[in-house]
Scaffold this active site. Structure first.
Site, mmCIF file in Angstrom:
data_model
loop_
_atom_site.group_PDB
_atom_site.id
_atom_site.type_symbol
_atom_site.label_atom_id
_atom_site.label_comp_id
_atom_site.label_asym_id
_atom_site.label_seq_id
_atom_site.Cartn_x
_atom_site.Cartn_y
_atom_site.Cartn_z
ATOM 1 C CE LYS A 1 -4.186 -1.708 2.255
ATOM 2 N NZ LYS A 1 -5.168 -1.438 3.310
ATOM 3 C CG ASP B 1 -8.346 0.945 3.713
ATOM 4 O OD1 ASP B 1 -9.146 0.152 3.184
ATOM 5 O OD2 ASP B 1 -7.118 0.783 3.698
#
Ligand code: ATR
Length: 286
Positions: free
Chosen positions: A71, A107
């Site tokens: 990520k 997220d």
């Protein structure tokens, strides 16, 4: 759904990636809406990231999710990264627009939407968030500016204070504390909303909890981002104390729903996505 010469491809990369529920969730959604898309999973190592991103451009792969451990590192191979992902320093969703790769982090919004869906508005809440790692960063950046106050509790104190300092300018009140301090106990007892943003309690370590549930106020709402098992030991204990609980499936679905919207321009079929995830996790699907 038949795969044709025109089928658009989306995928997830990670290492490991075989446990990912995203292929199940997105393929169920594509099918539900009759979209000519397919979603695959690729296990790739960090040293392959550059060639993976070139491959995405070269093959015209429409969209990608990025999971652990890529990520943060994938950011350098993208053409543009949106403000939130830049601040968080991590990307979990990529959109390929005519060969240009745009990075996002869904997220935090996934967590926010899951809370709103459960009828919880962070605006008037004292939030205690456990964890200061990657997942916590995304959640803190989204929720702290919207909350009445946020306390970040972390095993490693320095990480908690660093994150609190980073988001302090845009938040009404934010503090970082060590997980096992007296002040942290007091903050848990006073919290309206407690979030476990660590991976503690995730299968196979299902007997672990991030904090002692005896510290949870029965009037609080407890949200666990762990979704496997669907009801973690932490949620089970909080529920038996009388607290309201929200499991991690909602966040998984909503972070995926944000990505789905970007890739397809369509409204994601949330109920179908949730059902697909729950059928893999062995939970009730209605
Ligand atoms: P992720 O991207 O999943 O958030 P991470 O960046 O490695 O992963 O962060 C993991 C988080 O879980 C951290 O807040 C970590 O605490 P430390 O900063 O002290 O390492 C927390 N964590 C992991 N295992 C833990 C445990 N057994 N008890 C308490 N906190 C734990």
């Amino acid at each position: 759904m038949a795969i044709t010469a025109e089928t658009k491809v989306c995928c997830i990369i990670g290492d490991p990636v075989s446990h990912s529920l995203s292929p199940t969730m997105h393929n169920a959604a594509f099918q539900e809406l009759g979209l000519d898309y397919v979603y695959l999973a690729f296990q790739v190592t960090s040293s392959q990231l550059r060639e993976v991103m070139d491959g995405v451009r070269g093959l015209g792969i429409r969209g990608m999710n990025v999971t652990v451990p890529h990520k943060e590192r994938c950011v350098r191979f993208l053409d543009k990264v949106d403000a939130t992902a830049k601040e968080v320093g991590a990307v979990n969703t990529i959109l390929n627009d005519s060969g240009k790769l745009f990075g996002y982090n869904t997220d935090g919004m996934g967590a926010y939407s899951a809370l709103r869906e459960a009828g919880v508005d962070p605006a008037d809440k004292k939030i205690v968030m456990i964890g200061a790692g990657g997942a916590s960063r995304s959640i803190a950046y989204t929720l702290a500016p919207r909350a009445r106050m946020m306390v970040i509790l972390n095993r490693t104190a320095a990480r908690a204070s660093r994150l609190a300092k980073e988001i302090s300018a845009r938040s009404k009140s934010v503090r970082g504390l060590t997980l096992d301090s007296l002040a942290s106990k007091a903050s848990l007892e006073e919290a309206d909303l407690v979030i476990n943003a660590t991976s503690v309690g995730m299968r196979p370590a299902i007997d672990e909890t991030p904090v002692d549930a005896s510290l949870i106020n029965p009037d609080a709402t407890v949200f666990d981002i762990v979704y496997n098992p669907v009801e973690t030991k932490f949620l089970r204990e909080a529920r038996s104390k009388g607290a309201r609980t929200i499991d991690g499936v909602g966040m998984l679905v909503h972070q995926g729903a944000e990505a789905f919207r970007m890739w397809t321009g369509r409204e994601p079929p949330l109920a179908t996505m949730r059902k697909a995830v729950l059928s893999r996790l062995g939970g009730p699907t209605d």
